[in-house]
Enzyme design. Structure first.
Site, PDB file in Angstrom:
ATOM      1  CG  ASP B 150      -1.972  -1.066   1.205  1.00  0.00           C
ATOM      2  OD1 ASP B 150      -1.745  -2.082   0.522  1.00  0.00           O
ATOM      3  OD2 ASP B 150      -3.016  -0.899   1.857  1.00  0.00           O
ATOM      4  CE  LYS B 213      -5.326   1.880   2.508  1.00  0.00           C
ATOM      5  NZ  LYS B 213      -4.276   1.097   3.196  1.00  0.00           N
ATOM      6  CE  LYS B 249      -7.076  -1.477   2.573  1.00  0.00           C
ATOM      7  NZ  LYS B 249      -5.728  -1.959   2.930  1.00  0.00           N
TER       8      LYS B 249
END
Lengths: 284, 313
Positions: B150, B213, B249
């Site tokens: 991430d 995300k 996400k």
């Protein structure tokens, strides 16, 4: 007759220090003793019970960790607020069917009852706790601790009965979810206004109005409720409620026959306590 | 827009800028209103039970604290593999998300479970470090066994209009990831406008992100429904244009079952049912899992449950 339009009051629930309507949007009609329309009260649903228990759980940490002295001060402050609303309570009790003298006497008794319980806040530990003799080099103390969230099915005595079940639960640091009297819920909501304008932290007392038979089972079966007071539960329902409460070993206070104006004694306070015993080595 | 534009590297900063600013603007009032309307859907018991299980399989169970210890990470991994010790029917979560230095502990604890190990990298959460440091951070996490990375974008560069820098960082990080999946965090709370969220989405997808995300969880507001909706629209349109699917996400601020189900409704209504799988949609959360378990037990037993009956994390 004046030309003014009457300002009708909307009676709502009391959850987490706020006055929300029921999640379900339902209400029911409250009549006075002669059967005339008095007001619409919220008819709480199981989801309101859930929200109220959540609010009570959230408030528990703060309320239970206050000093008993501070809790006593706050309870006494509530008595001051009650005193200021004597006239309003008297009117509401008269609407519920009491004669003028009886209503005044009941309001006075309720305030005195509250003050009496407020005084217990910093004395309960000394009376219910003990220093225990043990066979070893230890100081051994037992101290009373609040049990957690207490569900209360309030009796039909609309003010004195309500005060007599709420005060003993919260004085020791518990938080409460109260289902008010079904036929006369209005003094309970006014009482909630008293609580909201005193220094009581939001969520310590949460008040629901509605059908007792509908709400009590959700309160009794809720796994996050630690004790339940069945003072006002319908007789036919008590057994089922006790069974539901057994699932997570709630402390259960069964309805006790008697008059609310009787001497209360300490039983209602000690019913919602747990005992913590500490062993402390001598000389350390 | 041709497929070629969307898959090739930008010829110049000016070209990239022209592309991103050529995207249609977002109607803010309309987006807020649509997201709010979708959030009012009533989900009945049967569907709710399925939604809860689906949400559990989509959770990226996260611990990103300065106080993380190997023991805490192992405890979290045990919870990921068996969320409710008293009920073996509860599905596993999708992945565990930790800081790079905790990856080895998570990998060890999750061996054989099939649960992914995600690691934040690139100077999370601020992203304020030289590119070399960010790449070293990423490679270390991958070498320790992370299957998902991430990364955070350089919001400073993005807001200053230096889109090419952001693009190049994503491309470089993607390369450093090797086989690991790359999730690109926008920190939408710092991007100010919905237009910027849409631009960031297209920028990241064009640079090769596998997932986009919303947030780090360290900035408020974190994930919101309208922002997630805009990103879902972007991945839907990107697939229509290029044929490549990109996951989404939302992370941060999703605490209740109700929130989680609202996100699932949003996915279904915006991107479509193809995205309703842990492969394409994840929920970054920590306290959410306990609430999902609590609601699951409420449905199973018929009585309200309490936090006392679930593990703390």
């Amino acid at each position: 007759m004046s030309d003014r339009l009457a300002v009708r009051k909307t009676y709502k629930l009391f959850i987490g220090g706020a006055f929300p309507r029921s999640e379900s949007g339902r209400s029911y009609v409250v009549n006075d003793a002669r059967g005339r329309f008095l007001a619409n009260a919220s008819r709480a649903s199981r989801k309101d019970v859930r929200d109220a228990v959540g609010a009570a759980r959230k408030a528990f940490g703060g309320w239970s960790s206050r000093t008993p002295y501070n809790r006593g001060q706050i309870l006494y402050r509530i008595a001051e607020m009650l005193e200021g609303r004597r006239a309003q309570f008297t009117d509401e009790l008269r609407a519920a069917g009491l004669a003028k003298n009886a209503a005044t006497a009941e309001v006075d008794a309720a305030i005195d009852r509250w003050v009496w319980y407020a005084g217990w806040a910093d004395k309960l530990g000394a009376v219910a706790g003990s220093a225990n003799p043990v066979a070893g080099p230890f100081f051994n103390f037992s101290t009373p601790e609040p049990t957690g969230v207490v569900g209360i099915v309030a009796p039909d005595s609309p003010l004195l009965g309500l005060v007599s079940v709420v005060a003993p639960a919260i004085v020791s640091g518990n938080t409460a979810v109260v289902v008010a009297s079904e036929p006369s819920p209005l003094p309970a909501i006014t009482f909630a206004e008293v609580l909201a304008t005193s220094d009581l932290p939001g969520g310590v007392v949460n008040l629901l109005t509605g059908r007792r038979a509908e709400l009590a089972p959700w309160l009794a079966s809720h796994m996050d409720v630690n004790a339940i007071d069945l003072a006002g539960a319908e007789e036919a329902q008590v057994k089922a409620l006790e069974e539901a409460a057994a699932d997570n070993l709630k402390r259960v206070l069964r309805p006790v026959p008697g008059d609310w104006s009787d001497e209360p004694g300490t039983e209602r306070m000690t019913a919602f306590l747990e005992t913590k015993t500490v062993w402390h080595p001598v000389g350390v | 827009m041709s497929t070629e534009t969307l898959t090739s590297a930008p010829a110049s900063g000016a070209e990239l800028r022209a592309f991103l600013h050529g995207l249609p603007g977002v109607d803010q009032v309309g987006a807020d209103e649509r997201a709010a309307r979708l959030a009012t859907r009533s989900i009945k018991n049967d569907a709710k039970a399925q939604a809860i299980d689906m949400a559990i399989t989509m959770v990226d169970l996260t611990t990103l604290e300065g106080a993380d210890t190997p023991g805490k990470v192992r405890a979290l991994c045990a919870k990921a593999a068996r969320p409710d010790p008293s009920d073996p029917d509860v599905p596993r979560v999708a992945a565990v998300c930790v800081y790079p230095d905790m990856v080895e502990h998570a990998v060890g604890a999750l061996k054989g479970t099939g649960i992914g190990v995600a690691s934040v990298a690139t100077a999370f959460p601020s992203g304020r470090a030289p590119l070399e440091a960010k790449l070293v951070d990423t490679r270390a996490a991958v070498a320790a066994g992370a299957t998902e990375i991430d990364m955070v974008i350089d919001r400073g560069a993005f807001l200053a209009g230096d889109y090419l820098k952001v693009h190049e960082e994503i491309v470089a990080t993607k390369q450093a990831c090797g086989d690991a999946h790359l999730k690109v965090i926008f920190e939408t709370g710092e991007l100010v406008t919905y237009d910027n969220v849409r631009r960031a989405s297209w920028l990241a997808m064009r640079a090769g992100a596998d997932f986009i995300k919303t947030s780090t969880g360290k900035v408020s507001p974190a994930a919101t429904l309208p922002v997630t909706m805009i990103m879902l629209e972007a991945v839907r349109d990107f697939r229509a244009a290029t044929g490549r699917m990109v996951g989404v996400k939302p992370a941060g601020g999703i605490r209740t079952t109700k929130d989680a189900i609202r996100y699932l409704v949003l996915v279904n209504e915006t991107a479509g049912p193809d995205w309703l799988s842990p492969k394409w949609f994840r929920l970054g959360a920590s306290s959410l899992l306990n609430d999902l378990l609590m609601q699951r037990r409420k449905l199973a037993t018929g009585v309200y449950s309490g936090p006392d009956y679930f593990t703390l994390d």
